[in-house]
Design a protein around this motif. Structure first.
Motif, mmCIF file in Angstrom:
data_model
loop_
_atom_site.group_PDB
_atom_site.id
_atom_site.type_symbol
_atom_site.label_atom_id
_atom_site.label_comp_id
_atom_site.label_asym_id
_atom_site.label_seq_id
_atom_site.Cartn_x
_atom_site.Cartn_y
_atom_site.Cartn_z
ATOM 1 N N GLU A 7 79.294 -1.816 93.909
ATOM 2 C CA GLU A 7 78.734 -1.857 92.553
ATOM 3 C C GLU A 7 78.164 -3.238 92.230
ATOM 4 N N PHE A 8 78.819 -4.284 92.712
ATOM 5 C CA PHE A 8 78.294 -5.641 92.529
ATOM 6 C C PHE A 8 76.924 -5.773 93.188
ATOM 7 N N ILE A 9 76.828 -5.351 94.431
ATOM 8 C CA ILE A 9 75.576 -5.472 95.175
ATOM 9 C C ILE A 9 74.483 -4.619 94.539
ATOM 10 N N GLY A 10 74.840 -3.413 94.132
ATOM 11 C CA GLY A 10 73.847 -2.537 93.526
ATOM 12 C C GLY A 10 73.290 -3.088 92.226
ATOM 13 N N THR A 11 74.164 -3.603 91.369
ATOM 14 C CA THR A 11 73.707 -4.155 90.091
ATOM 15 C C THR A 11 72.928 -5.446 90.304
ATOM 16 N N PHE A 12 73.390 -6.254 91.244
ATOM 17 C CA PHE A 12 72.656 -7.470 91.633
ATOM 18 C C PHE A 12 71.229 -7.116 92.032
ATOM 19 N N THR A 13 71.074 -6.087 92.847
ATOM 20 C CA THR A 13 69.756 -5.678 93.323
ATOM 21 C C THR A 13 68.882 -5.191 92.189
ATOM 22 N N LEU A 14 69.446 -4.375 91.306
ATOM 23 C CA LEU A 14 68.678 -3.837 90.188
ATOM 24 C C LEU A 14 68.126 -4.946 89.305
ATOM 25 N N VAL A 15 68.968 -5.917 88.977
ATOM 26 C CA VAL A 15 68.540 -7.015 88.104
ATOM 27 C C VAL A 15 67.547 -7.928 88.826
ATOM 28 N N LEU A 16 67.839 -8.263 90.074
ATOM 29 C CA LEU A 16 66.951 -9.155 90.803
ATOM 30 C C LEU A 16 65.552 -8.570 90.952
ATOM 31 N N LEU A 40 62.654 2.346 91.549
ATOM 32 C CA LEU A 40 62.748 2.339 93.015
ATOM 33 C C LEU A 40 63.963 1.544 93.493
ATOM 34 N N ALA A 41 64.300 0.476 92.775
ATOM 35 C CA ALA A 41 65.512 -0.272 93.129
ATOM 36 C C ALA A 41 66.740 0.615 92.975
ATOM 37 N N LEU A 42 66.755 1.426 91.922
ATOM 38 C CA LEU A 42 67.878 2.335 91.714
ATOM 39 C C LEU A 42 67.931 3.415 92.788
ATOM 40 N N ILE A 43 66.771 3.964 93.131
ATOM 41 C CA ILE A 43 66.728 4.987 94.183
ATOM 42 C C ILE A 43 67.249 4.415 95.499
ATOM 43 N N ALA A 44 66.797 3.213 95.843
ATOM 44 C CA ALA A 44 67.238 2.589 97.091
ATOM 45 C C ALA A 44 68.749 2.411 97.115
ATOM 46 N N MET A 45 69.304 1.917 96.014
ATOM 47 C CA MET A 45 70.743 1.714 95.957
ATOM 48 C C MET A 45 71.508 3.035 95.920
ATOM 49 N N ALA A 46 70.924 4.062 95.307
ATOM 50 C CA ALA A 46 71.598 5.370 95.256
ATOM 51 C C ALA A 46 71.874 5.890 96.654
ATOM 52 N N TYR A 47 70.907 5.692 97.551
ATOM 53 C CA TYR A 47 71.104 6.158 98.922
ATOM 54 C C TYR A 47 71.828 5.119 99.776
ATOM 55 N N GLY A 48 71.753 3.861 99.367
ATOM 56 C CA GLY A 48 72.422 2.807 100.131
ATOM 57 C C GLY A 48 73.914 2.708 99.853
ATOM 58 N N ILE A 49 74.292 2.724 98.579
ATOM 59 C CA ILE A 49 75.704 2.571 98.226
ATOM 60 C C ILE A 49 76.285 3.811 97.555
#
Length: 229
Positions: A7-16, A40-49
């Motif tokens: 969740e840390f990495i996913g939120t970090f990615t979304l904000v960045l 697209l950042a959310l989609i990427a993280m949805a499948y990543g984490i």
């Protein structure tokens, strides 16, 4: 610890990448490009984490999931702490990157912080900002809970959720910059300070109310599939 780290990495990615699109490339890609960057950042993280934590990457979503009865309070709190830390870290890294050019100043260019009123984008009122954030978060969490529920085509959930976030941004960027996510708002506001901090209450309270309302409706079975269907 796998879930909070995810969740840390996913939120970090979304904000960045979401806020970064606005700060570093907004003049080139415009409102549409920024909207797709968040989605697209959310989609990427949805499948990543997603297989690890469910990819909430949003305290409001976690509260909605808790209200629906799908998550306990202890696990939910660990998610919210990790998400908030991820949002702050993402904003900090964005600030470090943006500061690498002489054309950038925090006071002038900001960090993609949310806001309303005089001097902020289209200068919508506080009432408009609150209503948009509440309704948009409610609908966002309805999509999330519905697309990840029993019987839903799980392989498509990440795409449906990400595209919903795109639509929300297309409609709402000029209203509030779009939060629907307290962690996304807290990170930039902490570094920008001033008005961004004084207005942060709205970007916490409105998404929380909208998410809880959606979660409670699922808890009550309002959106449960009809067994006879």
């Amino acid at each position: 610890m796998k879930k909070p780290i995810a969740e840390f990495i996913g939120t970090f990615t979304l904000v960045l990448f979401g806020c970064g699109a606005a700060v570093l490339a907004g003049a080139d890609i415009g409102l549409t490009g920024i909207s797709f960057a968040f989605g697209l950042a959310l989609i990427a993280m949805a499948y990543g984490i997603g297989p690890v934590s469910g990819c909430h990457i949003n305290p409001a979503v976690t509260l909605g999931v808790m209200a629906s009865g799908r998550m306990g309070a202890g696990e939910g709190l660990s998610y919210i702490i990790a998400q908030t830390a991820g949002g702050i870290a993402g904003a900090f890294i964005l600030l470090m990157i943006a500061g690498g050019t002489a054309d950038y100043t925090l006071a002038e260019n900001g960090l993609g912080q949310n806001g309303w009123g005089a001097g902020y984008l289209s200068e919508y009122t506080m009432a408009s900002a609150f209503l948009f954030e509440l309704v948009a978060t409610f609908l966002f969490v309805v999509v999330i809970l519905g697309s990840t529920g029993a019987g839903a085509p799980s392989a498509m959930a990440g795409l449906a959720i990400g595209l919903t976030l795109v639509v929300i941004h297309l409609v709402g960027i000029n209203v509030t910059g779009v939060s629907v996510n307290p962690a996304r708002s807290v990170g930039p506001a902490l570094f920008v300070g001033g008005t961004a901090i004084s207005q942060i209450w709205l970007f916490i309270s409105a998404p929380v109310i909208g998410a809880l309302a959606a979660g409670l409706l699922f808890k009550m079975g309002v959106f449960s599939p009809d067994p006879a269907a």
